[in-house]
Write an enzyme that holds these catalytic residues in place. Structure first.
Site, short mmCIF file in Angstrom:
data_model
loop_
_atom_site.label_atom_id
_atom_site.label_comp_id
_atom_site.label_asym_id
_atom_site.label_seq_id
_atom_site.Cartn_x
_atom_site.Cartn_y
_atom_site.Cartn_z
N ARG A 109 0.84 -1.20 0.00
CA ARG A 109 0.00 0.00 0.00
C ARG A 109 0.87 1.25 0.00
O ARG A 109 0.59 2.23 -0.70
CB ARG A 109 -0.92 0.01 1.23
CG ARG A 109 -2.08 -0.96 1.16
CD ARG A 109 -2.94 -0.92 2.41
NE ARG A 109 -3.35 -2.27 2.77
CZ ARG A 109 -3.37 -2.76 4.00
NH1 ARG A 109 -2.99 -2.02 5.02
NH2 ARG A 109 -3.75 -4.00 4.22
N GLU A 169 -10.15 -4.80 4.56
CA GLU A 169 -10.18 -6.24 4.26
C GLU A 169 -9.26 -7.01 5.19
O GLU A 169 -9.62 -8.07 5.70
CB GLU A 169 -9.77 -6.47 2.80
CG GLU A 169 -10.80 -6.06 1.78
CD GLU A 169 -10.30 -6.21 0.35
OE1 GLU A 169 -11.10 -6.62 -0.51
OE2 GLU A 169 -9.11 -5.93 0.09
N GLU A 170 -8.07 -6.48 5.41
CA GLU A 170 -7.11 -7.14 6.29
C GLU A 170 -7.69 -7.31 7.70
O GLU A 170 -7.58 -8.38 8.31
CB GLU A 170 -5.82 -6.34 6.34
CG GLU A 170 -4.69 -7.05 7.07
CD GLU A 170 -3.37 -6.29 7.00
OE1 GLU A 170 -2.39 -6.79 7.58
OE2 GLU A 170 -3.32 -5.21 6.38
N GLY A 171 -8.32 -6.25 8.21
CA GLY A 171 -8.93 -6.34 9.53
C GLY A 171 -10.08 -7.32 9.56
O GLY A 171 -10.20 -8.14 10.49
#
Length: 511
Positions: free
Chosen positions: A135, A173-175
């Site tokens: 990112r 999304e990662e969380g």
């Protein structure tokens, strides 16, 4: 004479019936044994596999998962088969040398071809998810990020698996995937269904919140008590196994432990002089030379960038926990909150709710301190005391005490421990009391706590929106009824045998 004849007929009938009953019983026993053996005969293992590569900011990990195909939509059935850490830094560091990416991934991918049967490889999905490191690279240069992903895709397509794509996943999304992983493995998404089981919403199992700390970002995700969130962009909706979930999730880019350290150094060097930075977050006697170009080489430190009269500076540790804590709090901006409650930097954070699973760097750092203290890290106060004492130890003593720990990690444990305490207490608003609700998790049921499993479960549609249909009777009820009916049948047979063996008790002459 008539009585004798009648008695003989009765005995003859009784014997024949007993012979028939005995023969039938033998057949029934043989049939039961045959059915039991057939039912319990092991079937050929029908296993599916999946591969997920976690392309983090500091390194890449490959995970191979397996699960029984016939239980694909059951909760908790996916197991971690193998884990492989790719040698080298994160893929974002290959922006200027994309031709080396194939060799970089080769060892772990070769291992995958050895661990997964050849007959299953063509149907084994492979996913690569890149996180905060990529990112940040995309913020600097979208073209460079695209070139890295293209090189990764070319490499992964060359293997006999079903390559499904390489992408940069968002912080949300990662969380969310981390939250799905820990609750899936803990069995928090499903309830046992039966005709006798009526569970109200208030009685259903509460989900765990998820706390993730990487090198470049940190995520907090949980189901808040108030389902209407003041900041809609922090809300996600899921329907999993027939239950709707409204989840709060936010990712703080640049607040992973590595980027947080760069921020602290960039902030502190502004008020230093002579190219020497006295740093309380490193042990007394510790020294390290830092290049200014490297310090300002990340987007996370751009806000601190200024022209310095030197190209290098030396960090000299002083080992003071309280001063370290105060220097960390300076880059948590708590001056403005446009909501009823915030974390830091003006980001909405609802009141914390329930238990939390803390993983990735949260776990690795806390596990180090736990082992150092012989498992006596029982409270936030104890953790603070241990960190304070550890930070004050001379660097030479620390090195001598932990000769097997890599120097990079060992040198930063004082900062990392202090940063985690600061982030959880002043950043995420935990207290000494709610600290007890944080469970530091490395593995759950032999699978890594982290976002990768949730990512694969989502992309393979292995978590259905509705609860899978269950049998009308639970297995335990079925067994109970079978035993009951068997006892009734046995009682009837015994009664019948008794009738025929003692006919005089039942066959009375009419008066």
């Amino acid at each position: 004479m008539e009585d004798i004849k009648d008695s003989k007929v009765k005995r003859f009938c009784s014997k024949n019936i007993l012979i028939i009953l005995g023969f039938s019983s033998v057949l029934a026993v043989i049939a039961l044994i045959a059915v039991g053996l057939t039912h319990n005969k092991p079937l050929p293992e029908n296993v599916k596999y999946g591969i997920v590569l976690d392309a983090g900011s500091s390194h890449t990990n490959l995970y191979i998962y397996k699960w029984p195909a016939e239980k694909e939509n059951d909760t908790g059935v996916v197991q971690l088969l193998e884990e492989c850490q790719v040698k080298g830094p994160g893929i974002s560091k290959y922006a200027q040398k994309t031709d080396e990416i194939a060799a970089y991934l080769a060892e772990c991918m070769k291992m995958s071809t050895e661990r997964i049967p050849a007959s299953k490889q063509h149907q084994t999905p492979v996913y690569l998810g890149a996180t905060a490191g990529m990112r940040l690279l995309r913020m600097e240069s979208k073209q460079s990020a695209d070139e890295v992903l293209a090189a990764v895709s070319r490499s992964l397509k060359s293997y006999p698996f079903d390559f499904q794509g390489a992408k940069i996943i968002t912080g949300q999304e990662e969380g969310a995937y981390g939250w799905i992983t820990i609750n899936y493995l803990l069995g928090r998404f499903t309830q046992e269904q039966s005709w006798l089981n009526f569970i109200s919403d208030s009685q259903k199992q509460a989900t765990f919140g998820a706390l993730d700390l990487g090198g470049s970002s940190t995520q907090v995700t949980f189901v808040p008590l108030n389902q209407t969130l003041e900041a809609p962009e922090t809300s996600l909706q899921f329907r999993l196994y027939g239950t709707d979930y409204t989840v709060y999730t936010h990712s703080f880019l640049c607040y992973g432990k590595d980027q947080a350290l760069w921020q602290k150094l960039a902030q502190d060097i502004q008020v230093s002089s002579g190219g020497i930075l006295k740093d309380p977050c490193f042990y007394p006697g510790y020294k390290k030379v830092v290049n200014v170009s490297e310090l300002y080489g990340t987007p996370c430190t751009k806000r601190f960038e200024k022209k310095l009269p030197f190209n290098q500076f030396q960090v000299q540790g002083t080992g003071d926990y309280e001063q370290c804590h105060q220097s960390i709090l300076k880059f948590f901006n708590n001056s403005h909150c446009p909501y009823s409650q915030c974390a830091f930097n003006g980001v909405f954070l609802p009141p914390l709710q329930g238990s939390f699973g803390a993983f990735s760097a949260f776990y690795f750092v806390m596990d180090f301190f736990k082992k150092m203290a012989n498992d006596s890290v029982s409270s936030q106060e104890k953790m603070t005391e241990i960190t304070k004492n550890f930070c004050s130890k001379p660097w030479e003593e620390v090195k001598a005490s932990y000769p097997t720990v890599k120097e990079k990690y060992l040198s930063e444990y004082c900062f990392s421990g202090t940063y985690i305490l600061s982030l959880l207490l002043q950043g995420y608003n935990f207290t000494g009391t709610s600290w007890d609700q944080i469970h530091f998790m490395g593995k759950i049921k032999d699978s890594n706590a982290g976002w990768t499993l949730g990512y694969m479960l989502n992309l393979t549609n292995m978590i259905p929106a509705e609860q899978p249909l269950s049998p009308p009777l639970p297995h335990s009820t079925y067994i109970s009824l079978m035993v009951l009916f068997s006892l009734v049948l046995v009682a009837m047979v015994i009664t019948g045998l008794f009738i025929f063996s003692k006919p005089s008790y039942f066959w009375k002459e009419a008066v």
